[in-house]
Design a protein around this motif. Structure first.
Motif, mmCIF file in Angstrom:
data_model
loop_
_atom_site.group_PDB
_atom_site.id
_atom_site.type_symbol
_atom_site.label_atom_id
_atom_site.label_comp_id
_atom_site.label_asym_id
_atom_site.label_seq_id
_atom_site.Cartn_x
_atom_site.Cartn_y
_atom_site.Cartn_z
ATOM 1 N N LEU A 59 0.534 -1.541 0.373
ATOM 2 C CA LEU A 59 0.048 0.070 -0.306
ATOM 3 C C LEU A 59 0.724 1.227 0.062
ATOM 4 N N ARG A 60 0.615 2.250 -0.956
ATOM 5 C CA ARG A 60 1.217 4.014 -0.941
ATOM 6 C C ARG A 60 0.483 4.521 -0.895
ATOM 7 N N LEU A 61 0.669 6.024 -0.414
ATOM 8 C CA LEU A 61 -0.449 6.525 -0.313
ATOM 9 C C LEU A 61 -0.329 8.122 -0.940
ATOM 10 N N LEU A 62 -0.460 8.633 -1.276
ATOM 11 C CA LEU A 62 0.263 9.539 -2.112
ATOM 12 C C LEU A 62 -1.133 10.916 -1.799
ATOM 13 N N ARG A 63 -0.834 12.305 -1.306
ATOM 14 C CA ARG A 63 -1.668 13.221 -0.536
ATOM 15 C C ARG A 63 -1.331 14.647 -1.983
ATOM 16 N N HIS A 64 -2.084 15.476 -2.124
ATOM 17 C CA HIS A 64 -2.413 16.345 -2.524
ATOM 18 C C HIS A 64 -2.124 17.312 -1.781
ATOM 19 N N ALA A 65 -1.520 18.313 -2.358
ATOM 20 C CA ALA A 65 -1.327 19.593 -1.413
ATOM 21 C C ALA A 65 -2.351 20.514 -1.421
ATOM 22 N N ARG A 66 -3.088 20.479 -2.235
ATOM 23 C CA ARG A 66 -4.552 20.848 -2.022
ATOM 24 C C ARG A 66 -4.771 20.382 -3.170
ATOM 25 N N ASN A 67 -6.643 20.496 -2.929
ATOM 26 C CA ASN A 67 -7.704 19.713 -3.644
ATOM 27 C C ASN A 67 -7.736 20.365 -5.291
ATOM 28 N N ALA A 68 -7.517 19.308 -6.369
ATOM 29 C CA ALA A 68 -7.259 19.295 -7.652
ATOM 30 C C ALA A 68 -7.874 18.823 -8.134
#
Length: 235
Positions: A59-68
């Motif tokens: 499992l890898r998690l990525l997170r946007h710094a702002r809603n895109a």
């Protein structure tokens, strides 16, 4: 093997169970990794997901710094993928992960290079089903993409072909038309559909309609202007 990409925005009530279900149902020989892209959720989606990583090293998690938006989330996951074949499904839990092997089985490097799911029995409200039917019919007439259900999040496609497409907000709804415009072929497989268990949809019929018309006209222009070219080494 595949990379499974799941875009997620404020799905704390659904995402944990969905990820666990994917690991339970998909064999390790098929599922190389699972990437969840959190689109700057304001709930505790990311905390719930982080708790799963100790049990699931793939499992890898990525997170946007702002809603895109969902298209950007899919693209972020595809760009980060380590495997050449991608599967996607929505983070609300309405797409059954157990249907992914059937889509992978229908895929062929010689074509179809994109396989989409078709929801045989929609579990949405009558208004959403009606709006979707009308929108799909209008899109097919204008784009001639032969796609019966472009709104289904379950898709399998080639990573490199996806990244070569022109990117724009809302792109994920037009992947079949874009793949075909740039030289790929498509196929569709019946899949299940489940009612949302928790939370509310991030889309409304009104919101989709306002976004859909200019997007549709823009994609029609892209399709008309597309010129797929195969480059070879010169002798």
């Amino acid at each position: 093997m595949i990379t499974l990409v799941i875009p997620c925005y404020n799905e704390a009530g659904n995402i944990e169970a969905l990820v666990q279900e994917a690991f339970d149902l998909l064999p390790e020989t098929l599922l190389g990794e699972l990437i969840v892209v959190d689109d700057c959720s304001t709930d505790d989606s990311i905390r719930r997901l982080a708790a799963l990583r100790s049990r699931h090293p793939r499992l890898r998690l990525l997170r946007h710094a702002r809603n895109a938006g969902q298209s950007a989330s899919v693209r972020s996951g595809v760009a980060a993928a380590r495997y050449p074949l991608i599967a996607t499904l929505d983070g609300d839990g309405q797409n059954p992960p157990g249907d992914i092997p059937a889509l992978v089985a229908a895929y062929d490097p010689q074509g179809p290079q994109l396989v989409g799911g078709v929801r045989a029995k929609r579990r949405d409200t009558w208004s959403k089903r009606t709006a979707s039917k009308l929108a799909n019919g209008l899109r097919r007439r204008i784009l001639r993409d032969d796609c019966p259900d472009t709104g289904c999040g379950l898709k399998v496609f080639e990573r490199d072909r996806h990244l070569a497409l022109p990117f724009f907000h809302g792109q994920h709804r037009y992947l079949p038309a874009l793949f075909r415009a740039y030289g790929a072929t498509t196929a569709y497989v019946p899949v299940g559909d489940r009612a949302r268990r928790h939370g509310a949809s991030n889309y409304t019929n009104w919101k989709r309609g306002l976004q859909g018309i200019p997007d549709l006209m823009g994609v029609r222009w892209l399709v008309m202007r597309a010129r797929p070219v195969l480059a070879e080494d010169a002798p």
